[in-house]
Design a protein around this motif. Structure first.
Motif, short mmCIF file in Angstrom:
data_model
loop_
_atom_site.label_atom_id
_atom_site.label_comp_id
_atom_site.label_asym_id
_atom_site.label_seq_id
_atom_site.Cartn_x
_atom_site.Cartn_y
_atom_site.Cartn_z
N PHE A 1 0.07 4.25 -2.72
CA PHE A 1 -0.36 5.60 -2.39
C PHE A 1 0.75 6.64 -2.52
CE2 PHE A 1 -3.38 2.95 0.12
CZ PHE A 1 -4.53 3.33 -0.56
N TYR A 2 1.98 6.22 -2.25
CA TYR A 2 3.08 7.19 -2.32
C TYR A 2 3.91 7.08 -3.60
CZ TYR A 2 1.94 7.68 2.61
OH TYR A 2 1.27 7.88 3.79
N TYR B 1 0.81 -1.22 0.00
CA TYR B 1 0.00 0.00 0.00
C TYR B 1 0.84 1.28 0.00
CZ TYR B 1 -4.39 -2.50 0.56
OH TYR B 1 -5.49 -3.29 0.35
#
Length: 248
Positions: A47-48, A43
């Motif tokens: 997301f980053y 994740y």
């Protein structure tokens, strides 16, 4: 007996597509075309690092070629086919929506640290197994010729076997949770007088119709996910009273 090609072409569309992609994903890995790290569900990289593909690719990797891989692929072929040709007959959009809902549920559950799993293909297969066990609860199952039990208990028996053989517990448990959530929202809750809040969205029906996937329903006004219809369909399929061997 039909040839392998005839058997493959006889498979219903969604099960055939998912099983094929899972097989190709493992074959590509064995050929060294990619490393599992690059498709795993991480994740922080989603997301980053904006590596959005990880939300999808992890759902198709069943691991390297092995006995476990063969069992999982066999589960897709057996239980997915019996669902798609049984309770979901002429309801291709509903079956596709079940798979989409299951994948989304697993992604949400896996965001909880204690439930995190880098690959969610095994949980998705276990979700199929759980839904099948609820649709055909009285079917007789023979596991490896050693243990005979009703299909209702098969997911828990498979979970116990995986733990005994050293496989992680979390993926199987995730699949059971996702499968029960789907079955509760689409069958148990409506049968108890509640509203079906998980009807197949119109965009899924349009997608299936646009790509001419599967057999379209005869009645255009027929509601999706009708629990009364599902119960009648499941009870009418001639699987009860027959014995199935997991490795057949």
């Amino acid at each position: 007996m039909s040839s392998p090609a005839e058997f493959y072409h006889s498979l219903p569309p969604i099960t055939k597509a998912y099983g094929t992609v899972c097989l190709l994903a493992t074959a590509a890995y064995q050929l060294g075309l990619y490393h599992p790290f690059h498709i795993a569900l991480l994740y922080e990289r989603v997301f980053y690092g904006f590596q959005v593909w990880r939300l999808f690719t992890n759902l198709f990797f069943l691991g390297p070629f092995s006995i476990n891989f063969g069992i999982r692929l066999l589960m897709i072929v057996r239980y997915g086919v019996q669902l798609e040709k049984g309770p979901f007959d002429r309801r291709t959009a509903d079956f596709l929506w079940m798979m989409i809902f299951g994948a989304f549920t697993l992604l949400v559950l896996s965001a909880i640290p204690i439930f995190w799993s880098p690959f969610l293909a095994v949980p998705l297969v276990f979700m199929l197994l759980y839904v099948w066990s609820r649709e055909f609860p009285n079917a007789q199952i023979n596991i490896y010729g050693l243990v005979a039990l009703k299909a209702f208990y098969l997911p828990w028996a498979m979970l116990a076997l995986d733990v005994i053989f050293g496989s992680p517990l979390i993926p199987d448990l995730l699949g059971i949770i996702a499968g029960h959530l789907y079955y509760f929202l689409t069958v148990l809750h409506p049968l108890a007088g509640g509203k079906n809040i998980l009807k197949t969205p119109m965009w899924v029906h349009k997608l299936v119709a646009r790509w001419r996937i599967g057999v379209q329903p005869v009645s255009r006004g027929q509601p999706a996910n009708n629990p009364q219809q599902e119960r009648g369909t499941a009870s009418g399929v001639a699987f009860r009273g027959r014995s199935y061997r997991l490795g057949d």
